[in-house]
Scaffold this motif. Structure first.
Motif, PDB file in Angstrom:
ATOM      1  N   ARG A 274     180.238  36.811  11.411  1.00 39.08           N
ATOM      2  CA  ARG A 274     180.859  37.413  12.590  1.00 39.08           C
ATOM      3  C   ARG A 274     182.301  37.815  12.302  1.00 39.08           C
ATOM      4  NH1 ARG A 274     178.377  36.495  17.611  1.00 39.08           N
ATOM      5  NH2 ARG A 274     180.430  36.879  18.536  1.00 39.08           N
ATOM      6  N   ASP A 275     182.645  39.052  12.692  1.00 34.89           N
ATOM      7  CA  ASP A 275     184.008  39.506  12.430  1.00 34.89           C
ATOM      8  C   ASP A 275     185.034  38.784  13.300  1.00 34.89           C
ATOM      9  OD1 ASP A 275     183.168  40.671  14.754  1.00 34.89           O
ATOM     10  OD2 ASP A 275     183.781  42.712  14.236  1.00 34.89           O
ATOM     11  N   ASP A 276     184.652  38.396  14.549  1.00 35.24           N
ATOM     12  CA  ASP A 276     185.608  37.689  15.401  1.00 35.24           C
ATOM     13  C   ASP A 276     185.931  36.303  14.849  1.00 35.24           C
ATOM     14  OD1 ASP A 276     183.031  36.880  15.934  1.00 35.24           O
ATOM     15  OD2 ASP A 276     183.101  37.261  18.092  1.00 35.24           O
ATOM     16  N   LEU A 277     184.921  35.630  14.247  1.00 35.46           N
ATOM     17  CA  LEU A 277     185.182  34.349  13.607  1.00 35.46           C
ATOM     18  C   LEU A 277     186.011  34.542  12.340  1.00 35.46           C
ATOM     19  CD1 LEU A 277     184.785  31.301  13.306  1.00 35.46           C
ATOM     20  CD2 LEU A 277     182.588  31.760  12.173  1.00 35.46           C
ATOM     21  N   TYR A 278     185.715  35.600  11.618  1.00 41.43           N
ATOM     22  CA  TYR A 278     186.451  35.911  10.385  1.00 41.43           C
ATOM     23  C   TYR A 278     187.950  36.011  10.654  1.00 41.43           C
ATOM     24  CZ  TYR A 278     188.052  38.624   6.338  1.00 41.43           C
ATOM     25  OH  TYR A 278     188.736  39.075   5.237  1.00 41.43           O
ATOM     26  N   TYR A 279     188.318  36.717  11.713  1.00 44.10           N
ATOM     27  CA  TYR A 279     189.740  36.889  12.016  1.00 44.10           C
ATOM     28  C   TYR A 279     190.371  35.591  12.519  1.00 44.10           C
ATOM     29  CZ  TYR A 279     188.716  41.807  11.384  1.00 44.10           C
ATOM     30  OH  TYR A 279     188.326  43.009  10.859  1.00 44.10           O
ATOM     31  N   ARG A 280     189.561  34.707  13.103  1.00 44.61           N
ATOM     32  CA  ARG A 280     190.072  33.412  13.545  1.00 44.61           C
ATOM     33  C   ARG A 280     190.420  32.492  12.367  1.00 44.61           C
ATOM     34  NH1 ARG A 280     192.029  31.647  18.525  1.00 44.61           N
ATOM     35  NH2 ARG A 280     191.180  33.059  20.090  1.00 44.61           N
ATOM     36  N   ILE A 281     189.571  32.493  11.351  1.00 47.31           N
ATOM     37  CA  ILE A 281     189.780  31.568  10.232  1.00 47.31           C
ATOM     38  C   ILE A 281     190.644  32.165   9.132  1.00 47.31           C
ATOM     39  CG2 ILE A 281     187.575  30.412  10.656  1.00 47.31           C
ATOM     40  CD1 ILE A 281     186.462  31.932   8.211  1.00 47.31           C
TER      41      ILE A 281
ATOM     42  N   GLN B  97     177.972  29.846  13.950  1.00 49.31           N
ATOM     43  CA  GLN B  97     179.224  30.601  13.933  1.00 49.31           C
ATOM     44  C   GLN B  97     179.705  30.879  15.358  1.00 49.31           C
ATOM     45  OE1 GLN B  97     179.165  34.122  11.399  1.00 49.31           O
ATOM     46  NE2 GLN B  97     177.836  33.086   9.912  1.00 49.31           N
ATOM     47  N   VAL B  98     178.757  31.190  16.264  1.00 48.41           N
ATOM     48  CA  VAL B  98     179.102  31.447  17.674  1.00 48.41           C
ATOM     49  C   VAL B  98     179.723  30.201  18.292  1.00 48.41           C
ATOM     50  CG1 VAL B  98     178.196  32.054  19.941  1.00 48.41           C
ATOM     51  CG2 VAL B  98     177.264  33.157  17.891  1.00 48.41           C
ATOM     52  N   LYS B  99     179.118  29.035  18.070  1.00 48.78           N
ATOM     53  CA  LYS B  99     179.620  27.787  18.644  1.00 48.78           C
ATOM     54  C   LYS B  99     180.961  27.390  18.045  1.00 48.78           C
ATOM     55  CE  LYS B  99     174.929  26.222  19.643  1.00 48.78           C
ATOM     56  NZ  LYS B  99     173.865  25.225  19.381  1.00 48.78           N
ATOM     57  N   LEU B 100     181.123  27.630  16.733  1.00 47.25           N
ATOM     58  CA  LEU B 100     182.392  27.309  16.091  1.00 47.25           C
ATOM     59  C   LEU B 100     183.509  28.188  16.658  1.00 47.25           C
ATOM     60  CD1 LEU B 100     184.143  25.938  13.930  1.00 47.25           C
ATOM     61  CD2 LEU B 100     183.329  27.653  12.286  1.00 47.25           C
ATOM     62  N   LEU B 101     183.204  29.481  16.875  1.00 46.04           N
ATOM     63  CA  LEU B 101     184.200  30.390  17.438  1.00 46.04           C
ATOM     64  C   LEU B 101     184.662  29.911  18.815  1.00 46.04           C
ATOM     65  CD1 LEU B 101     185.791  33.059  17.333  1.00 46.04           C
ATOM     66  CD2 LEU B 101     183.765  34.179  18.321  1.00 46.04           C
ATOM     67  N   ARG B 102     183.714  29.450  19.626  1.00 48.01           N
ATOM     68  CA  ARG B 102     184.061  28.981  20.967  1.00 48.01           C
ATOM     69  C   ARG B 102     184.999  27.757  20.888  1.00 48.01           C
ATOM     70  NH1 ARG B 102     179.248  27.856  22.777  1.00 48.01           N
ATOM     71  NH2 ARG B 102     178.838  30.007  23.424  1.00 48.01           N
ATOM     72  N   VAL B 103     184.717  26.862  19.951  1.00 46.07           N
ATOM     73  CA  VAL B 103     185.568  25.684  19.775  1.00 46.07           C
ATOM     74  C   VAL B 103     186.986  26.103  19.379  1.00 46.07           C
ATOM     75  CG1 VAL B 103     185.963  23.642  18.340  1.00 46.07           C
ATOM     76  CG2 VAL B 103     183.676  24.116  19.226  1.00 46.07           C
ATOM     77  N   LEU B 104     187.090  27.056  18.470  1.00 47.93           N
ATOM     78  CA  LEU B 104     188.401  27.485  17.990  1.00 47.93           C
ATOM     79  C   LEU B 104     189.175  28.221  19.086  1.00 47.93           C
ATOM     80  CD1 LEU B 104     187.547  28.685  14.359  1.00 47.93           C
ATOM     81  CD2 LEU B 104     188.320  26.444  15.139  1.00 47.93           C
ATOM     82  N   GLN B 105     188.459  28.953  19.938  1.00 44.67           N
ATOM     83  CA  GLN B 105     189.115  29.690  21.017  1.00 44.67           C
ATOM     84  C   GLN B 105     189.582  28.766  22.136  1.00 44.67           C
ATOM     85  OE1 GLN B 105     185.985  32.452  21.949  1.00 44.67           O
ATOM     86  NE2 GLN B 105     186.904  34.124  20.789  1.00 44.67           N
ATOM     87  N   GLU B 106     188.731  27.838  22.519  1.00 42.09           N
ATOM     88  CA  GLU B 106     189.011  26.997  23.677  1.00 42.09           C
ATOM     89  C   GLU B 106     189.699  25.686  23.316  1.00 42.09           C
ATOM     90  OE1 GLU B 106     185.264  26.498  25.590  1.00 42.09           O
ATOM     91  OE2 GLU B 106     184.986  28.653  25.980  1.00 42.09           O
TER      92      GLU B 106
ATOM     93  N   ALA C 170     183.149  18.958  27.955  1.00 40.71           N
ATOM     94  CA  ALA C 170     183.800  19.222  26.672  1.00 40.71           C
ATOM     95  C   ALA C 170     185.025  18.317  26.523  1.00 40.71           C
ATOM     96  CB  ALA C 170     184.220  20.680  26.585  1.00 40.71           C
ATOM     97  N   GLU C 171     185.372  18.011  25.271  1.00 35.03           N
ATOM     98  CA  GLU C 171     186.518  17.161  24.978  1.00 35.03           C
ATOM     99  C   GLU C 171     187.599  17.982  24.281  1.00 35.03           C
ATOM    100  OE1 GLU C 171     185.137  14.001  22.514  1.00 35.03           O
ATOM    101  OE2 GLU C 171     183.377  13.580  23.774  1.00 35.03           O
ATOM    102  N   PRO C 172     188.866  17.796  24.647  1.00 34.09           N
ATOM    103  CA  PRO C 172     189.934  18.533  23.971  1.00 34.09           C
ATOM    104  C   PRO C 172     190.109  18.046  22.530  1.00 34.09           C
ATOM    105  CG  PRO C 172     190.862  16.919  25.474  1.00 34.09           C
ATOM    106  CD  PRO C 172     189.371  16.911  25.713  1.00 34.09           C
ATOM    107  N   ILE C 173     190.455  18.974  21.650  1.00 31.11           N
ATOM    108  CA  ILE C 173     190.690  18.605  20.238  1.00 31.11           C
ATOM    109  C   ILE C 173     191.975  19.261  19.757  1.00 31.11           C
ATOM    110  CG2 ILE C 173     188.303  18.185  19.518  1.00 31.11           C
ATOM    111  CD1 ILE C 173     188.659  21.208  18.354  1.00 31.11           C
ATOM    112  N   ASP C 174     192.578  18.639  18.782  1.00 27.60           N
ATOM    113  CA  ASP C 174     193.769  19.183  18.124  1.00 27.60           C
ATOM    114  C   ASP C 174     193.528  19.096  16.625  1.00 27.60           C
ATOM    115  OD1 ASP C 174     196.268  19.933  17.222  1.00 27.60           O
ATOM    116  OD2 ASP C 174     197.179  17.976  17.627  1.00 27.60           O
ATOM    117  N   VAL C 175     193.013  20.172  16.060  1.00 29.70           N
ATOM    118  CA  VAL C 175     192.602  20.179  14.648  1.00 29.70           C
ATOM    119  C   VAL C 175     193.073  21.476  13.987  1.00 29.70           C
ATOM    120  CG1 VAL C 175     190.626  20.239  13.069  1.00 29.70           C
ATOM    121  CG2 VAL C 175     190.584  18.719  15.032  1.00 29.70           C
ATOM    122  N   ARG C 176     193.582  21.341  12.784  1.00 29.73           N
ATOM    123  CA  ARG C 176     193.870  22.528  11.978  1.00 29.73           C
ATOM    124  C   ARG C 176     192.650  22.833  11.116  1.00 29.73           C
ATOM    125  NH1 ARG C 176     198.725  23.571   7.614  1.00 29.73           N
ATOM    126  NH2 ARG C 176     198.466  25.834   7.547  1.00 29.73           N
ATOM    127  N   ILE C 177     192.304  24.125  11.023  1.00 30.80           N
ATOM    128  CA  ILE C 177     191.128  24.534  10.260  1.00 30.80           C
ATOM    129  C   ILE C 177     191.552  25.171   8.939  1.00 30.80           C
ATOM    130  CG2 ILE C 177     189.102  26.037  10.186  1.00 30.80           C
ATOM    131  CD1 ILE C 177     188.799  23.748  12.126  1.00 30.80           C
TER     132      ILE C 177
END
Length: 471
Positions: free
Chosen positions: A304-311, A259-268, A279-286
């Motif tokens: 994680r609540d921070d990931l929860y609010y992201r998704i 979850q921590v690693k996924l959050l970092r991907v979604l943020q960056e 790292a490689e740039p990505i353009d993905v809708r979740i």
């Protein structure tokens, strides 16, 4: 949103099979000629019982019936048709029409109501409109069962699909909630297909079905030598879904470390494969989905609540199959049409009592379980109409023949009361009249079976207190 991706296409008018019921032989002949000249295939009869016999043996797209029949009231005939074939549109004709009759008929679900003498063009318009809004019967192009479309006629599902159409146009992250088997991936794919990303890949992964070490590699990829067995560069699903949509099914089962690693991907908006330096740039809708209670997982620290609010920018909640029972006959025949082609079986549909068994089953496995049951019955069917016995076998329920007389009577009486309350939208006076019982006796029947008529009402209840209305 592309409606082809989320709802059934309206059936074509021409070639539709119409059943006409009227004891006026001259009118029957006239209707047969006019409707036949407009491309409809017409079967005509003069009695309600004959009409029901035709319906048990053949498939029709619409019923056109007089209200005054020699053996039954037209509204009572509609009640029988609606109980056995909930999706079949019925138009009523009468020489004795009044505004209250029309209101009563349409409130019960009648597709149209015309007073004799009527204009033939008006009748044709009513028929076209009823066919346009009715679900297509099995075998008439309702879309494949491979996930290309969502089949539904329930108001709750259509409200959900309206929300899905709105969110599809944006790039917002979506969280789909719903029990297992409700069609979360189907909805996610429909959102993708209706979005600006439709031409790019739709990639799905079940986060709870892959062990943690493999899940990280599957999501983010790995480079050669990252771990034992990594003999080459392996792109992850984020890279595969670039410019498209990544569907994270059962995200509630994802380990905290990931979850921590996924959050970092979604943020960056970048992803670093396992063992890579850059790292490689990505353009993905979740789009995420879960059948678990994420609020409870947040409270227990498992999510994680921070990931929860992201998704969870937009939440869509799929109803269970039991909460959209009006879709059961439609879905069953939709699946059957595709499976009959798959197995090369000459199966036309379900017997009326088989449809009743499907419509009243519990369905803990939701749409996935329904599809499984339909597939089993289709594979074993030896007659054009699938009988109730095969449905009960697939459902693993106790067959009617094994019930005692008292049990069978009790079950029939309760199901009858439920159907008549549905038909009258919880109106006890109308229900008692159709059941040919006085209100006091009818209330006793309801109390014996623990049925509250208020649960079946679809309109605002009368302000008069219930105790004053009862005799």
């Amino acid at each position: 949103m592309n409606r082809q991706a989320v709802s059934p296409s309206p059936p074509p008018d021409h070639g539709a099979r119409l059943l006409i019921v009227d004891d006026d032989t001259d009118l029957l002949r006239l209707l047969e000629m006019r409707l036949g000249a407009n491309g409809y295939r017409v079967v005509a009869c003069a009695r309600a019982e004959t009409a029901l016999a035709h319906l048990a043996a053949e498939r029709f797209d619409l019923v056109l019936s007089d209200v005054r029949l020699p053996d039954r009231d037209g509204l009572a005939l509609f009640g029988d048709i609606h109980a056995q074939f909930p999706t079949l549109p019925v138009i009523l004709l009468t020489a004795h029409g009044t505004i209250p009759d029309a209101v009563e008929a349409t409130s019960r679900g009648v597709a149209g109501y015309l007073t004799k003498p009527f204009d033939s063009q008006v009748l044709l318009e009513r028929i076209r409109d009823a066919l346009h809004h009715a679900p297509a019967p099995a075998g008439r192009g309702r879309g494949a069962t491979d996930g290309s479309g969502i089949v539904s006629r329930s108001s709750r599902m259509h409200a959900l699909l309206d929300e899905a159409r709105l969110v599809a146009a944006s790039d917002a992250s979506v969280l789909i909630r719903g029990d297992s088997g409700t069609g979360k991936e189907l909805l996610a794919r429909a959102i993708h297909d209706a979005s600006p990303r439709a031409e790019a890949p739709f990639v799905a992964i079940n986060c709870g079905a892959i062990p943690e070490p493999l899940l990280e590699s599957e999501l983010f990829g790995h480079v050669r030598g990252a771990f034992t067995g990594a003999t080459g560069h392996h792109p992850g699903l984020f890279q595969t879904a670039h410019a498209g949509t990544l569907f994270l099914d059962e995200i509630g089962d994802m380990p905290l470390s990931l979850q921590v690693k996924l959050l970092r991907v979604l943020q960056e908006r970048t992803v670093r494969p396992v063992g890579a330096i850059r790292a490689e740039p990505i353009d993905v809708r979740i789009i995420s989905a879960t059948h678990r209670d994420l609020d409870a997982l947040l409270a227990s620290g498992e999510f994680r609540d921070d990931l929860y609010y992201r998704i969870n920018v937009v939440t869509l909640t799929l109803p269970t199959l039991a909460e959209r029972r009006e879709d059961i006959p439609l879905l069953a025949e939709h699946f059957l049409a595709a499976l009959a082609r798959k197995y090369r079986k000459k199966v036309r549909g379900f017997a009326p009592d088989a449809l009743t068994a499907l419509a009243t089953a519990a369905w803990p496995g939701n749409v996935r379980q329904l599809q499984n049951v339909v597939e089993q019955t289709c594979a074993l069917a030896t007659t054009p109409l699938i009988p109730r016995t095969l449905v009960e076998r697939a459902l693993r329920v106790r067959p009617l023949e094994a019930l005692s007389y008292a049990e069978a009577k009790q079950r029939f009486e309760r199901n009858y009361l439920i159907q008549i309350l549905k038909l009258t939208a919880g109106n006890v006076s109308d229900a008692a009249r159709l059941a040919e019982r006085n209100r006091t006796e009818f209330y006793r029947l309801l109390q014996r079976h623990g049925l509250d008529p208020g649960l079946f009402r679809t309109e605002t209840p009368d302000p008069e207190p219930e105790r004053q209305r009862r005799p």
